[in-house]
Design a protein around this motif. Structure first.
Motif, PDB file in Angstrom:
ATOM      1  N   ASP A 179     -11.964 -38.533 -73.780  1.00  0.00           N
ATOM      2  CA  ASP A 179     -12.048 -39.157 -72.457  1.00  0.00           C
ATOM      3  C   ASP A 179     -12.837 -38.274 -71.490  1.00  0.00           C
ATOM      4  O   ASP A 179     -13.589 -38.771 -70.643  1.00  0.00           O
ATOM      5  N   LEU A 180     -12.649 -36.978 -71.612  1.00  0.00           N
ATOM      6  CA  LEU A 180     -13.361 -36.032 -70.748  1.00  0.00           C
ATOM      7  C   LEU A 180     -14.868 -36.111 -70.978  1.00  0.00           C
ATOM      8  O   LEU A 180     -15.662 -36.146 -70.019  1.00  0.00           O
ATOM      9  N   LEU A 181     -15.277 -36.148 -72.236  1.00  0.00           N
ATOM     10  CA  LEU A 181     -16.703 -36.274 -72.534  1.00  0.00           C
ATOM     11  C   LEU A 181     -17.262 -37.598 -72.005  1.00  0.00           C
ATOM     12  O   LEU A 181     -18.392 -37.650 -71.495  1.00  0.00           O
ATOM     13  N   THR A 182     -16.472 -38.654 -72.107  1.00  0.00           N
ATOM     14  CA  THR A 182     -16.911 -39.947 -71.589  1.00  0.00           C
ATOM     15  C   THR A 182     -17.060 -39.901 -70.071  1.00  0.00           C
ATOM     16  O   THR A 182     -18.001 -40.488 -69.506  1.00  0.00           O
ATOM     17  N   GLU A 183     -16.137 -39.209 -69.396  1.00  0.00           N
ATOM     18  CA  GLU A 183     -16.238 -39.067 -67.943  1.00  0.00           C
ATOM     19  C   GLU A 183     -17.517 -38.328 -67.547  1.00  0.00           C
ATOM     20  O   GLU A 183     -18.190 -38.704 -66.576  1.00  0.00           O
ATOM     21  N   ALA A 193     -22.246 -36.713 -58.544  1.00  0.00           N
ATOM     22  CA  ALA A 193     -21.835 -35.307 -58.556  1.00  0.00           C
ATOM     23  C   ALA A 193     -20.328 -35.130 -58.358  1.00  0.00           C
ATOM     24  O   ALA A 193     -19.712 -34.308 -59.039  1.00  0.00           O
ATOM     25  N   PRO A 194     -19.697 -35.871 -57.418  1.00  0.00           N
ATOM     26  CA  PRO A 194     -18.236 -35.725 -57.285  1.00  0.00           C
ATOM     27  C   PRO A 194     -17.482 -36.082 -58.565  1.00  0.00           C
ATOM     28  O   PRO A 194     -16.498 -35.426 -58.917  1.00  0.00           O
ATOM     29  N   ALA A 195     -17.930 -37.133 -59.267  1.00  0.00           N
ATOM     30  CA  ALA A 195     -17.267 -37.497 -60.524  1.00  0.00           C
ATOM     31  C   ALA A 195     -17.467 -36.409 -61.576  1.00  0.00           C
ATOM     32  O   ALA A 195     -16.553 -36.102 -62.356  1.00  0.00           O
ATOM     33  N   ALA A 196     -18.652 -35.815 -61.607  1.00  0.00           N
ATOM     34  CA  ALA A 196     -18.899 -34.722 -62.554  1.00  0.00           C
ATOM     35  C   ALA A 196     -18.010 -33.524 -62.227  1.00  0.00           C
ATOM     36  O   ALA A 196     -17.484 -32.858 -63.128  1.00  0.00           O
ATOM     37  N   LEU A 197     -17.827 -33.256 -60.942  1.00  0.00           N
ATOM     38  CA  LEU A 197     -16.959 -32.145 -60.542  1.00  0.00           C
ATOM     39  C   LEU A 197     -15.507 -32.431 -60.910  1.00  0.00           C
ATOM     40  O   LEU A 197     -14.774 -31.523 -61.348  1.00  0.00           O
ATOM     41  N   ALA A 198     -15.073 -33.688 -60.766  1.00  0.00           N
ATOM     42  CA  ALA A 198     -13.704 -34.054 -61.167  1.00  0.00           C
ATOM     43  C   ALA A 198     -13.514 -33.875 -62.667  1.00  0.00           C
ATOM     44  O   ALA A 198     -12.445 -33.426 -63.123  1.00  0.00           O
ATOM     45  N   ALA A 199     -14.537 -34.207 -63.451  1.00  0.00           N
ATOM     46  CA  ALA A 199     -14.447 -34.004 -64.897  1.00  0.00           C
ATOM     47  C   ALA A 199     -14.335 -32.517 -65.222  1.00  0.00           C
ATOM     48  O   ALA A 199     -13.588 -32.113 -66.127  1.00  0.00           O
ATOM     49  N   LEU A 200     -15.061 -31.684 -64.486  1.00  0.00           N
ATOM     50  CA  LEU A 200     -14.970 -30.246 -64.708  1.00  0.00           C
ATOM     51  C   LEU A 200     -13.563 -29.733 -64.401  1.00  0.00           C
ATOM     52  O   LEU A 200     -13.035 -28.876 -65.134  1.00  0.00           O
TER      53      LEU A 200
END
Length: 373
Positions: A179-183, A193-200
Motif C-alpha cells: 500500500d505504501l508503494l502504491t501511495e 508533494a503533500p501526499a508524497a510526504l504523507a507516504a514518507l
C-alpha cells in the motif's frame, strides 16, 4: 451526541483484539480459584496478580517472565519476613525492606519485571500481615500458581493454530508495504508533494511492523515448544526468521524510495509517466512475496512455491520497467528511486528464497540492463 462510528471502531478493535481479553479474564479467575480453594490461601491476591503480570509481557517471553515473577516474589517475601521479624511493622521497616530488596535484586542482575515484583511483594507483605500465622509460604505459592496458569491459558487459547497470529502479521506487514508503494506511485502521478510526504511518514513507521514480526516469531516458537505434537513445525519458523532480516532491508529500501519520491514530486519537470506503473508493479511483487511466506508458514508448500514464482516474475518485470526509465539526463531523485527498486527486488527475492544470493543479483542486474560479467 453518540457517534456510531466510534462504536463501530471500538467493536472492530474488540473483534481483532479479543484474545488478550479472554486470556486475562480466564487466567486471573482460574489462578484465584486455585490459590483459594486448592492451596487454601485466605488472601490469594498474588495468584491473579502474577498471572496478569505474565500475560502482560510480549508473547514469546512469557515463560522467562513467569520464572522471573516467581523468583522475584520469593526474594521479596524472604527479605520482608526477616526484616519484619527484626524490626516489626513500622515506617522504618518499609524503608529498610524496599532498600534491601531492590539493592539485592540489582546486585544479582534483576531488571524490569523481576525487580519490580520483588519490591512489590516485599512491600505487600509488610503492609498487609497474613490473616493466620502459618508455615505455608502462600505468597510464593500464589505467584507460582499465577505464572503457571498464565502460561497454560496463553497456550490453550492459541493451541489450535499456534502459527495463525504470525501468519496474520506477515500478511499485514506486506500489505502495508505494498500500500505504501502504491501511495508513492499515486503521489508521483498526481505530482502531489503533500501526499508524497504523507507516504514518507508512513514509511518511517514501518520499523514497528518488523518488530512485531520478530515478536510474532518468538511467540510462535514458544507456543510450538509447549505443544509437543506441533514441534515439527519449528522448521517453518526458522525460514521465516531468516526472511525477516530481508524484510527489514525491504522496509529500509522503501523508506529511502519514499524520501526520493518526495524530492521528485517537488521538481519542476514531471516524473516519467511510466514511473507510477513501475512502483505499482513492485507493490504487486511485495504482495506475492508476503503470500509466499504466509503459505510457507501454513504448511502449504504448493501455494508457497506458486506465490514465490509469481513474486520473482513480477519483481523482475518491475526491475525491467525501472531500467527503461533511467535514460541519460534524468534527475538524481529518479536515479535514487531506480536504485531502490533494484535493492528492494534483491531483498524480496532473497526473502522468499527463490535462489542463492549470487543468482538473485545476476537476474536482477540483467533485468535492470546492467552489464553482468
Amino acid at each position: 451526541m453518540i457517534r456510531w462510528s466510534a462504536f463501530r471502531a471500538a467493536a472492530g478493535r474488540l473483534r481483532h483484539g479479543w484474545r488478550p481479553v479472554v486470556e486475562a479474564t480466564l487466567a486471573a479467575t482460574v489462578a484465584w480459584l486455585l490459590a483459594a480453594d486448592l492451596v487454601g490461601d485466605p488472601q490469594p491476591f498474588f495468584a491473579p496478580a502474577a498471572a496478569l503480570i505474565v500475560l502482560g509481557q510480549a508473547r514469546g517471553q512469557r515463560i522467562r517472565r513467569a520464572v522471573e515473577v516467581v523468583l522475584g516474589v520469593a526474594a521479596g517475601v524472604l527479605v520482608a519476613d526477616l526484616v519484619v521479624q527484626a524490626l516489626g511493622r513500622t515506617t522504618g521497616t518499609v524503608f529498610t525492606v524496599i532498600l534491601i530488596t531492590v539493592a539485592l535484586a540489582v546486585a544479582v542482575g534483576a531488571t524490569g519485571v523481576s525487580l519490580v515484583q520483588a519490591a512489590v511483594s516485599a512491600l505487600y507483605l509488610v503492609a498487609i500481615p497474613p490473616v493466620h500465622d502459618t508455615l505455608v509460604p502462600f505468597r510464593f505459592v500464589d505467584a507460582l500458581v499465577g505464572g503457571v496458569v498464565a502460561i497454560v491459558v496463553s497456550h490453550l487459547v492459541g493451541a489450535r493454530r499456534p502459527l495463525a497470529p504470525l501468519v496474520g502479521e506477515v500478511r499485514q506487514t506486506f500489505d502495508q508495504l505494498a500500500d505504501l508503494l502504491t501511495e508513492v506511485a499515486d503521489a508521483l502521478d498526481a505530482r502531489d508533494a503533500p501526499a508524497a510526504l504523507a507516504a514518507l511518514e508512513r514509511a518511517r513507521g514501518m520499523d514497528a511492523a518488523v518488530d512485531r514480526l520478530r515478536d510474532g516469531v518468538r511467540a510462535a516458537g514458544e507456543a510450538l515448544r509447549l505443544h509437543v505434537r506441533r514441534r515439527r513445525h519449528i522448521g517453518r519458523l526458522r525460514s521465516v526468521d531468516g526472511a525477516i532480516r530481508q524484510i527489514d532491508y525491504v522496509v529500509r529500501n522503501v523508506r529511502v524510495l519514499a524520501r526520493a519520491g518526495v524530492t521528485l514530486s517537488r521538481q519542476p519537470a514531471p516524473p516519467p509517466p511510466a514511473l507510477g506503473g513501475t512502483l505499482r508493479g513492485l507493490a504487486d511483487a511485495v504482495r506475492a512475496a508476503g503470500a509466499a511466506l504466509a503459505a510457507d508458514l501454513d504448511g502449504d508448500t504448493r501455494a508457497a512455491d506458486r506465490h514465490a514464482g509469481e513474486a520473482e516474475r513480477v519483481t523482475l518485470e518491475a526491475v525491467r520497467a525501472a531500467g527503461r526509465l533511467f535514460t541519460p539526463g534524468q534527475t538524481l531523485p529518479l536515479a535514487m528511486i531506480v536504485g531502490q527498486v533494484r535493492a528492494t527486488a534483491i531483498d524480496l527475492l532473497r526473502g522468499v528464497g527463490t535462489d542463492d544470493d549470487a543468482a538473485v543479483l545476476t537476474r536482477v542486474d540483467e533485468a535492470l540492463g546492467l552489464a553482468v560479467p
